[in-house]
Write a protein that holds these residues in place. Structure first.
Motif, PDB file in Angstrom:
ATOM      1  N   VAL A  51      10.009  -4.827   0.601  1.00  0.00           N
ATOM      2  CA  VAL A  51       8.835  -5.693   0.435  1.00  0.00           C
ATOM      3  C   VAL A  51       9.278  -6.988  -0.233  1.00  0.00           C
ATOM      4  O   VAL A  51      10.035  -6.949  -1.206  1.00  0.00           O
ATOM      5  N   GLU A  55       5.149 -10.264  -2.691  1.00  0.00           N
ATOM      6  CA  GLU A  55       4.104  -9.254  -2.486  1.00  0.00           C
ATOM      7  C   GLU A  55       4.356  -7.995  -3.291  1.00  0.00           C
ATOM      8  O   GLU A  55       3.475  -7.146  -3.406  1.00  0.00           O
ATOM      9  N   ARG A  62       0.426  -0.483  -8.352  1.00  0.00           N
ATOM     10  CA  ARG A  62      -0.003   0.864  -7.955  1.00  0.00           C
ATOM     11  C   ARG A  62       0.897   1.955  -8.500  1.00  0.00           C
ATOM     12  O   ARG A  62       0.769   3.110  -8.109  1.00  0.00           O
ATOM     13  N   SER A 149      -5.019  -6.576  -8.558  1.00  0.00           N
ATOM     14  CA  SER A 149      -4.343  -7.537  -7.672  1.00  0.00           C
ATOM     15  C   SER A 149      -4.715  -8.988  -7.967  1.00  0.00           C
ATOM     16  O   SER A 149      -4.990  -9.750  -7.046  1.00  0.00           O
TER      17      SER A 149
ATOM     18  N   ARG B  56       3.843  -9.433   8.575  1.00  0.00           N
ATOM     19  CA  ARG B  56       5.076  -9.601   7.796  1.00  0.00           C
ATOM     20  C   ARG B  56       4.824  -9.580   6.308  1.00  0.00           C
ATOM     21  O   ARG B  56       5.644  -9.105   5.534  1.00  0.00           O
ATOM     22  N   ARG B  57       3.659 -10.115   5.882  1.00  0.00           N
ATOM     23  CA  ARG B  57       3.412 -10.213   4.436  1.00  0.00           C
ATOM     24  C   ARG B  57       2.715  -8.987   3.868  1.00  0.00           C
ATOM     25  O   ARG B  57       2.639  -8.850   2.659  1.00  0.00           O
ATOM     26  N   PRO B  59       2.151  -5.866   2.065  1.00  0.00           N
ATOM     27  CA  PRO B  59       3.071  -5.036   1.283  1.00  0.00           C
ATOM     28  C   PRO B  59       2.976  -3.555   1.603  1.00  0.00           C
ATOM     29  O   PRO B  59       3.890  -2.798   1.332  1.00  0.00           O
ATOM     30  N   ILE B  80      -4.083  -1.619   0.895  1.00  0.00           N
ATOM     31  CA  ILE B  80      -4.349  -1.577  -0.538  1.00  0.00           C
ATOM     32  C   ILE B  80      -5.314  -2.696  -0.953  1.00  0.00           C
ATOM     33  O   ILE B  80      -5.480  -2.966  -2.137  1.00  0.00           O
ATOM     34  N   ALA B  81      -5.909  -3.364   0.029  1.00  0.00           N
ATOM     35  CA  ALA B  81      -6.922  -4.401  -0.224  1.00  0.00           C
ATOM     36  C   ALA B  81      -6.433  -5.437  -1.238  1.00  0.00           C
ATOM     37  O   ALA B  81      -7.147  -5.804  -2.156  1.00  0.00           O
ATOM     38  N   CYS B  82      -5.180  -5.913  -1.069  1.00  0.00           N
ATOM     39  CA  CYS B  82      -4.629  -6.870  -2.028  1.00  0.00           C
ATOM     40  C   CYS B  82      -5.025  -8.289  -1.661  1.00  0.00           C
ATOM     41  O   CYS B  82      -4.803  -9.220  -2.428  1.00  0.00           O
ATOM     42  N   ASN B  83      -5.572  -8.484  -0.463  1.00  0.00           N
ATOM     43  CA  ASN B  83      -6.089  -9.787  -0.032  1.00  0.00           C
ATOM     44  C   ASN B  83      -4.999 -10.745   0.452  1.00  0.00           C
ATOM     45  O   ASN B  83      -5.280 -11.896   0.749  1.00  0.00           O
ATOM     46  N   VAL B  84      -3.734 -10.296   0.529  1.00  0.00           N
ATOM     47  CA  VAL B  84      -2.654 -11.204   0.925  1.00  0.00           C
ATOM     48  C   VAL B  84      -2.842 -11.693   2.358  1.00  0.00           C
ATOM     49  O   VAL B  84      -2.712 -12.882   2.643  1.00  0.00           O
ATOM     50  N   GLU B  87      -5.314 -14.421   2.642  1.00  0.00           N
ATOM     51  CA  GLU B  87      -4.852 -15.701   2.104  1.00  0.00           C
ATOM     52  C   GLU B  87      -3.862 -16.394   3.030  1.00  0.00           C
ATOM     53  O   GLU B  87      -3.825 -17.614   3.108  1.00  0.00           O
TER      54      GLU B  87
END
Lengths: 361, 142
Positions: A51, A55, A62, A149, B56-57, B59, B80-84, B87
Motif C-alpha cells: 500500500v 494511503e 485499523r 480517517s 490504484r489508491r 488501500p 474501509i470508507a476512508c474516502n480516498v 477525493e
C-alpha cells in the motif's frame, strides 16, 4: 503438590479480546502463567510493502478500534518527521482535541468492561451510555464513529467549526458532571472495593523493572507520561500526570477515572488556545517520496506507544513497526498473576487494559 | 452487610426503572445520520472514464476496474470508507453517502452477485482492443 494447567482465553466470558494465557495452578493458587502472542496476527505491518505510504495511514488506523485515532496520528507524525513537513497550527490543535476525546472514549469503554469483569452489569451499561455520546461527537466531526480517517500526512482532512467546538465543550462539561456521579460509584461502592482493594499489587520497583507504561505505571506511583515531553503542543497545556500510589486494581481504576476528567480539562484549554477562524490552513501536503527513518512516541490511553518508520525513497515504505502499550505491560501482568487466586485473574488481566488487536497487529 | 439504600448504585437503578430508555426501538426508530458521516460509496456510471486511479489508491483493494471489459466493481465488505477514492476521482463519479449500507443476507445478492459486491458495466464490452475513449466522447456516455 499436583499442578493443573488451565487455558485462559482466547475465548473467555470476561475477555473483550482474545488474550491467550496458560495458567499453571496449585490448588486454587496461580503459580505461573505463560502468555502466547500471535493468535490474531493479521500482518498489517507487512502491508506497507503493497500500500502506498500516503494511503497506509488509513490501514494503520485499523490496527485497533479503540486507539484508532492515535495510531493514524502516530504514523502521520513519523512521516512528517522524515519529510520535514510543518503541520499547520489549527491541524495540530484539532489532532490534540481528537486524541483527548479518544482517550475519554477508551477509558469509558474500559471502565464499562472492568465493571462487567467484577460483575457489575448495571455500571457497565452506565459507562457505555456515556461513551455513546463521545462516539456521536466523533461521527459528527470526523465522519466515523470508530475509524476516523481524518489524519493525513501533513495535516488533517476536516475542519471543525468554532461553533461546533464550543458545542462539543458544552456537551463534554455535561458529560463530566454525569461522569462524576458514576465515578463516585467506583470509588465508594463496598462490593467493588471488596473485589479490587489489595488485589494484584504492583510495587513501584516492580513497575520500573518490568518497564510498565501508562495508567499501569501511574497507579504504582510512577509519574511517567509521554505527554510531559511537550511534543504535539502538550507543552502549551497545563496538566499533571494522574498518579496513585496503592498499585492495586482499584488504583488502576482510579487513575483512569481521574484521567477522564483531566482530558476534559485539556480539551477545554485546547479549544481556548487554538487559532480561531474559518478557512485556516489544515494541510501542508508533502511532495515526492520519503527517505529516511523516524521514531515517534505518543501517550495512548493504555500508555506509551512507539512507532518506527523506515522509508527508502520509493512510494512504498521499507518498514513500519508499532510497539504498543499492552505489549509493554505483559511482563507486569504475568508478575501480578503469579501468586493470586484463580478468581482474581480476570480482574487483574482486565485492569492492565489489554488491547490484543494492537499487540498482535 | 451494608444497607442497600446507602449503596450509590441502588438509587440510580431504581430511578432508571422509571426513566426514559437510553436506546431506540430499532428498526422502527432510526437515528438520522450526521451530515458528514461516511457511510457508503456511491458510483455514477455515466461520468466514469475508467482512469483506474480509484483502484490504484484504494488501500483496502476493494475497487476493481477493468478498462477492457468496461467493468467497475466494489466489494463493500472490504471497503474501509476512508474516502480516498472520492477525493482522487477527477470526474466526480464517486461520492460518499452518509447512509450506511443495509444489512444483507446471501439471498439478497442482486442479479446473482454476492452480497456486498456491486458491479457496473459501461455500454457493451469493448472487444476491439481500441483504447478506452474518455468520458466526453459519445461512446462513453451511452
Amino acid at each position: 503438590m499436583k499442578r493443573t494447567v488451565i487455558p485462559f482465553g482466547p475465548q473467555h466470558p470476561v475477555l473483550p479480546e482474545p488474550i491467550v494465557l496458560d495458567l499453571i495452578l496449585e490448588d486454587e493458587r496461580v503459580v505461573d502463567a505463560v502468555p502466547t502472542i500471535g493468535y490474531i496476527h493479521r500482518g498489517l505491518e507487512m502491508m506497507v510493502e503493497r500500500v502506498e505510504y500516503t494511503e497506509m495511514g488509513f490501514v494503520v488506523e485499523r490496527i485497533c478500534g479503540i486507539c484508532s485515532f492515535m495510531h493514524g496520528m502516530g504514523y502521520c507524525l513519523s512521516l512528517e518527521t522524515i519529510m520535514n513537513v510543518e503541520v499547520p497550527d489549527r491541524a495540530k490543535w484539532l489532532r490534540l482535541i481528537w486524541a483527548e476525546i479518544s482517550r475519554i472514549q477508551s477509558h469509558l469503554l474500559w471502565l464499562g468492561l472492568g465493571a462487567d469483569a467484577f460483575g457489575f452489569e448495571n455500571l457497565f451499561m452506565h459507562c457505555w451510555r456515556m461513551r455513546e455520546e463521545i462516539l456521536d461527537i466523533f461521527e459528527k466531526t470526523t465522519g466515523g464513529r470508530v475509524i476516523h480517517s481524518v489524519n493525513r500526512i501533513g495535516g488533517v482532512k476536516r475542519d471543525v467549526s468554532d461553533a461546533e467546538l464550543a458545542a462539543i465543550l458544552v456537551r463534554l462539561e455535561e458529560l463530566g458532571k454525569a461522569f462524576k456521579k458514576t465515578a463516585s460509584v467506583f470509588a465508594t461502592d463496598p462490593s467493588i472495593a471488596h473485589r479490587l482493594v489489595g488485589v494484584g499489587v504492583l510495587s513501584p520497583e516492580d513497575a520500573l523493572s518490568t518497564a510498565s507504561v501508562g495508567p499501569m505505571a501511574r497507579a504504582s506511583g510512577l509519574a511517567t507520561d509521554t505527554r510531559l515531553g511537550g511534543a504535539n503542543l502538550y507543552d502549551q497545556i497545563d496538566f499533571q500526570p494522574v498518579v496513585e500510589t496503592a498499585g492495586d486494581c482499584l488504583a488502576r481504576v482510579a487513575v483512569r477515572l481521574r484521567e477522564v476528567e483531566q482530558s476534559i480539562g485539556i480539551i477545554r484549554q485546547a479549544i481556548d488556545k487554538m487559532p480561531k477562524g474559518e478557512g485556516l490552513p489544515l494541510e501542508n501536503r508533502p511532495r515526492g517520496n520519503p527517505a529516511g527513518e523516524a521514531f515517534t512516541r505518543l501517550e495512548q490511553p493504555r500508555g506509551e506507544v512507539v512507532y518506527y518508520v523506515k522509508a527508502n525513497g520509493t512510494k512504498y515504505l521499507e518498514r513500519f513497526r508499532a510497539r504498543t502499550p499492552t505489549f509493554a505491560n505483559i511482563p507486569a501482568m504475568i508478575q501480578l498473576v503469579k501468586g493470586c487466586e484463580l478468581a482474581d485473574v480476570p480482574n487483574i488481566i482486565l485492569t492492565i487494559d489489554p488491547c490484543i488487536s494492537c499487540t498482535e497487529r | 452487610m451494608a444497607n442497600p439504600l446507602t449503596l450509590p448504585m441502588v438509587r440510580r437503578s431504581l430511578r432508571n426503572l422509571v426513566a426514559r430508555p437510553a436506546t431506540r426501538k430499532y428498526p422502527y426508530e432510526i437515528r438520522p445520520s450526521f451530515g458528514g458521516a461516511r457511510g457508503k460509496i456511491e458510483f455514477d456510471v455515466t461520468t466514469c472514464n475508467y482512469c483506474m486511479l480509484c483502484m490504484r489508491r484504494c488501500p483496502a483493494e476493494a475497487i476493481r476496474v477493468s478498462r477492457e471489459d468496461r467493468i467497475w466493481s466494489i466489494e463493500h465488505l472490504r471497503c474501509i470508507a476512508c474516502n480516498v477514492c472520492v477525493e482522487v476521482c477527477s470526474k466526480k463519479s464517486l461520492s460518499m453517502s452518509n447512509q450506511p449500507r443495509k444489512p444483507q443476507t446471501p439471498a439478497d445478492g442482486v442479479d446473482g452477485q454476492r452480497p456486498g459486491h456491486e458491479e457496473w458495466h459501461l455500454a457493451a464490452p469493448d472487444t476491439t482492443g481500441a483504447p478506452c475513449p474518455d468520458a466526453e466522447t459519445p461512446a462513453a456516455k451511452a
